[in-house]
Design an enzyme around this catalytic site. Structure first.
Site, PDB file in Angstrom:
ATOM      1  N   SER A   1      -6.845   4.519   8.928  1.00 20.41           N
ATOM      2  CA  SER A   1      -7.561   4.376   7.662  1.00 20.41           C
ATOM      3  C   SER A   1      -6.911   3.268   6.813  1.00 20.41           C
ATOM      4  O   SER A   1      -7.571   2.343   6.331  1.00 20.41           O
ATOM      5  CB  SER A   1      -7.527   5.719   6.922  1.00 20.41           C
ATOM      6  OG  SER A   1      -7.889   5.576   5.584  1.00 20.41           O
TER       7      SER A   1
ATOM      8  N   ARG B   1     -13.158  13.405   5.906  1.00 20.31           N
ATOM      9  CA  ARG B   1     -11.852  14.058   6.119  1.00 20.31           C
ATOM     10  C   ARG B   1     -11.428  14.825   4.887  1.00 20.31           C
ATOM     11  O   ARG B   1     -10.827  15.895   4.968  1.00 20.31           O
ATOM     12  CB  ARG B   1     -10.791  13.003   6.471  1.00 20.31           C
ATOM     13  CG  ARG B   1     -10.964  12.445   7.873  1.00 20.31           C
ATOM     14  CD  ARG B   1     -10.137  11.190   8.052  1.00 20.31           C
ATOM     15  NE  ARG B   1      -8.749  11.382   7.733  1.00 20.31           N
ATOM     16  CZ  ARG B   1      -7.959  10.451   7.182  1.00 20.31           C
ATOM     17  NH1 ARG B   1      -8.411   9.256   6.897  1.00 20.31           N
ATOM     18  NH2 ARG B   1      -6.705  10.713   6.918  1.00 20.31           N
TER      19      ARG B   1
ATOM     20  N   HIS C   1       0.856  -1.180   0.000  1.00 20.62           N
ATOM     21  CA  HIS C   1       0.000   0.000   0.000  1.00 20.62           C
ATOM     22  C   HIS C   1       0.888   1.225   0.000  1.00 20.62           C
ATOM     23  O   HIS C   1       1.874   1.296   0.731  1.00 20.62           O
ATOM     24  CB  HIS C   1      -0.899   0.011   1.243  1.00 20.62           C
ATOM     25  CG  HIS C   1      -1.889   1.129   1.211  1.00 20.62           C
ATOM     26  ND1 HIS C   1      -3.100   1.028   0.576  1.00 20.62           N
ATOM     27  CD2 HIS C   1      -1.838   2.392   1.708  1.00 20.62           C
ATOM     28  CE1 HIS C   1      -3.765   2.162   0.692  1.00 20.62           C
ATOM     29  NE2 HIS C   1      -3.017   3.006   1.380  1.00 20.62           N
TER      30      HIS C   1
ATOM     31  N   LYS D   1      -8.240  -1.151   6.499  1.00 23.76           N
ATOM     32  CA  LYS D   1      -8.556  -1.825   5.225  1.00 23.76           C
ATOM     33  C   LYS D   1      -7.626  -3.005   4.991  1.00 23.76           C
ATOM     34  O   LYS D   1      -8.049  -4.067   4.547  1.00 23.76           O
ATOM     35  CB  LYS D   1      -8.432  -0.825   4.063  1.00 23.76           C
ATOM     36  CG  LYS D   1      -9.560   0.194   4.039  1.00 23.76           C
ATOM     37  CD  LYS D   1      -9.359   1.259   2.992  1.00 23.76           C
ATOM     38  CE  LYS D   1      -8.278   2.230   3.369  1.00 23.76           C
ATOM     39  NZ  LYS D   1      -8.313   3.536   2.760  1.00 23.76           N
TER      40      LYS D   1
ATOM     41  N   ASP E   1     -14.334   3.460   7.555  1.00 21.70           N
ATOM     42  CA  ASP E   1     -13.287   4.242   6.886  1.00 21.70           C
ATOM     43  C   ASP E   1     -13.828   4.924   5.629  1.00 21.70           C
ATOM     44  O   ASP E   1     -13.443   6.047   5.320  1.00 21.70           O
ATOM     45  CB  ASP E   1     -12.081   3.366   6.534  1.00 21.70           C
ATOM     46  CG  ASP E   1     -11.041   4.188   5.793  1.00 21.70           C
ATOM     47  OD1 ASP E   1     -10.548   5.161   6.404  1.00 21.70           O
ATOM     48  OD2 ASP E   1     -10.765   3.915   4.611  1.00 21.70           O
TER      49      ASP E   1
HETATM   50  N1  URA Z   1      -4.781   6.515   2.077  1.00 23.47           N
HETATM   51  C1  URA Z   1      -5.790   5.987   2.824  1.00 23.47           C
HETATM   52  O1  URA Z   1      -6.295   4.907   2.548  1.00 23.47           O
HETATM   53  N2  URA Z   1      -6.213   6.682   3.875  1.00 23.47           N
HETATM   54  C2  URA Z   1      -5.692   7.876   4.239  1.00 23.47           C
HETATM   55  O2  URA Z   1      -6.116   8.436   5.223  1.00 23.47           O
HETATM   56  C3  URA Z   1      -4.658   8.421   3.448  1.00 23.47           C
HETATM   57  C4  URA Z   1      -4.213   7.700   2.362  1.00 23.47           C
END
Ligand code: URA
Length: 426
Positions: free
Chosen positions: A186, A171, A85, A190, A164
Site C-alpha cells: 500500500s 481493509r 512517509h 503510492k 490501493d
Molecule cells: N499507510 C498506508 O498508506 N497504507 C497502509 O496500509 C497503512 C498505512
C-alpha cells in the site's frame, strides 16, 4: 491477460500456496475494474493477512498496484526530490515542520498526504485547520511550487495507485489493515508512483502503531526498503517508538500550533528529535548533507519556507487557529512519576472528541483533540490535570474520558529512551 477464477485464487492463498505473477496481476487489475467484487477481495485480503506474501509475490502485487494508475514524473525540477512517509501514529505532526525544513536545506519535498481514518490523524486534516489552505493541487501547480518554494503538502490525485485507494478502504472495514505485506504494498505503490528520487520511512512500533512489536516493525521496514530499492528509489527506514503520543498535542489545529513551535526553534523534545533525525536522513539521501537541518530550525529559515508553502496553497500563515468551545481537564488521582501515556488510548479519545472520522466522508473538527499536560518522566501530585479534552460537541466528553481511564501510568521511576531505535537500509 489470462482470466482466473478468483475463488480458486482465494482458496489457493487460504491454503498457504504461492500465487504466480500472472495471477496477482490479473487479481489487482480485475479488482480495480470492478470484475472482482469487494467481498471477494475482502476474503483474499484475509487470506493474505493469515498466510502472507513471499518477496516475489509482494513485488508483483506492488507493481500491479502501481500499474493500476498513472506514474508521475517529477522531471524538470532544479532540486533533488526526497519524500518521507510514516506508517502512522498518534500526535504525528512531523510532516508539518519536516517538509519545509528539508526544502530549506535545498531539496524538493513532494509530500502527498492523506486524511485520517480511525485513531491515527491525517496530515491533510491538520493542514486544513489553517484558514484558506487548499489540499487539491494539479500536477502543474505541484511541480511549480516544488520549484519555487521547495515543499508541497497536498492530496494524492485519484489517478495515483487507484487499486490501493479501493483496497485500503476495504481493509479498513474488514480488519485486514495490520498485515505486513498489505501495508508494505500500500505504502510503496503510492510512493513509487509519485516519482520521488529518494524516500525516508518512519516505521513506528508500539501501542499507537500498526506494528505492536519491534520484531514486526523490523520486518515491515525490511520489506519496504527492499521494494523501494528494487524500484530504483533510494530508501531508508527509521524504526521509531510509538508507545507514547508524539509531543503534547493530539488533534488537528493544536498539532499545527505545536509544529509552529518546532519551526520557531522550540517545541517538545521528542518532536524536535524525530524531525531532525528524519531531516538528516532525507538530506543525506538527497546528497545535500553539508547542511545540518537542526541549524535551520533555530535560524528561522524553515519557518520562512513554511510561510511560503502555506501562502502558495491559499492559506494565511498569520490567521489564528480555531479554538474549541469546550475544554475539560483530566485529573490524576495518584501522585508519583508519569511512567507511560498509552498512545492508542489518547488517539481514540482525540478521535471521539471529533478530531478523527469514522467514515471517509465525515467532517472533522479542526479544534478538537487531547492536549497532554505532562510527559513521561514528569512528577505529578494527586488532583493535578494531566490532559485537557477539547471539543465543540461536549456530549462526547464522557466517552473520551472513558478512553483515557487507564491511559496514564504513575510509578516511582522512569528511564528515558531515544525515540529512534534503529536505521535500516542505505
Ligand atoms: N499507510 C498506508 O498508506 N497504507 C497502509 O496500509 C497503512 C498505512
Amino acid at each position: 491477460m489470462t482470466t482466473y477464477s478468483v475463488v480458486d485464487l482465494i482458496r489457493a492463498k487460504r491454503a498457504g500456496q504461492t500465487l504466480n505473477s500472472d495471477q496477482i496481476r490479473w487479481l489487482i487489475r480485475a479488482y480495480t475494474d470492478g470484475v472482482v467484487a469487494d467481498e471477494q477481495m475482502s476474503a483474499m485480503a484475509m487470506a493474505v493477512f493469515f498466510r502472507g506474501l513471499d518477496d516475489d509475490e509482494l513485488s508483483t502485487w506492488t507493481t500491479a498496484m502501481i500499474e493500476s494508475g498513472e506514474r508521475m514524473k517529477l522531471t524538470g525540477l532544479s532540486r533533488p526530490t526526497v519524500d518521507k512517509h510514516s506508517t502512522g501514529g498518534v500526535g504525528d505532526k512531523i510532516t508539518l515542520p519536516l517538509a519545509p525544513l528539508v526544502a530549506a536545506c535545498g531539496a524538493a519535498v513532494p509530500q502527498l498526504s492523506g486524511r485520517g481514518l480511525g485513531h491515527t490523524g491525517g496530515t491533510l486534516d491538520k493542514m486544513e485547520a489553517i484558514a484558506g489552505w487548499r489540499a487539491d493541487l494539479s500536477r502543474d501547480e505541484m511541480v511549480a511550487q516544488l520549484n519555487t518554494v521547495g515543499a508541497v503538502i497536498c492530496a494524492a490525485g485519484p489517478g495515483l495507485a487507484p487499486a490501493d485507494k479501493k483496497l485500503y478502504a476495504l481493509r479498513d472495514v474488514t480488519g485486514t489493515v495490520e498485515s505486513i505485506p498489505l501495508i508494505a504494498s500500500s505504502i510503496m505503490s503510492k510512493k513509487i508512483a509519485e516519482g520521488t528520487d529518494s524516500l525516508v520511512l518512519d516505521v513506528k512500533t508500539g501501542s499507537g502503531a500498526f506494528m505492536k512489536t519491534e520484531k514486526d516493525a523490523r520486518e515491515l521496514a525490511r520489506r519496504l526498503v527492499s521494494l523501494g530499492e528494487a524500484a530504483g528509489v533510494r530508501t531508508t527506514a527509521l524504526l521509531t517508538r510509538m508507545d507514547v503520543p508524539l509531543g503534547y498535542a493530539c488533534g488537528n489545529g493544536i498539532e499545527v500550533a505545536e509544529a509552529l513551535e518546532v519551526l520557531s526553534g522550540g517545541g517538545p523534545a521528542d518532536v524536535v528529535d524525530l524531525t531532525v533525525a528524519l531531516a538528516r536522513q532525507m538530506v543525506k539521501a538527497a546528497g545535500l548533507d553539508d547542511t545540518d537541518p537542526a541549524d535551520l530550525l533555530t535560524s528561522g529559515k524553515a519557518m520562512d519556507v513554511w510561510r511560503d508553502m502555506v501562502r502558495a496553497q491559499g492559506g494565511d500563515p498569520d490567521a489564528p487557529l480555531p479554538v474549541a468551545r469546550h475544554a475539560q481537564d483530566v485529573i490524576t488521582p495518584e501522585a508519583g512519576v508519569v511512567t507511560g501515556i498509552d498512545a492508542m488510548s489518547v488517539g481514540v479519545a482525540a478521535w471521539r472528541l471529533g478530531a478523527g472520522r469514522t467514515r471517509k466522508e465525515d467532517p472533522v473538527q479542526a479544534s478538537a483533540g487531547v492536549m497532554l499536560r505532562v510527559r513521561p518522566g514528569d512528577r505529578v501530585v494527586a488532583g493535578q490535570p494531566v490532559a485537557t479534552l477539547l471539543t465543540d460537541t461536549p456530549d462526547v466528553i464522557p466517552s473520551a474520558q472513558e478512553a483515557l481511564a487507564n491511559a496514564f501510568t504513575i510509578g516511582a521511576d522512569f528511564q528515558p529512551r531515544d525515540i529512534v531505535i534503529d536505521t535500516i537500509g542505505y
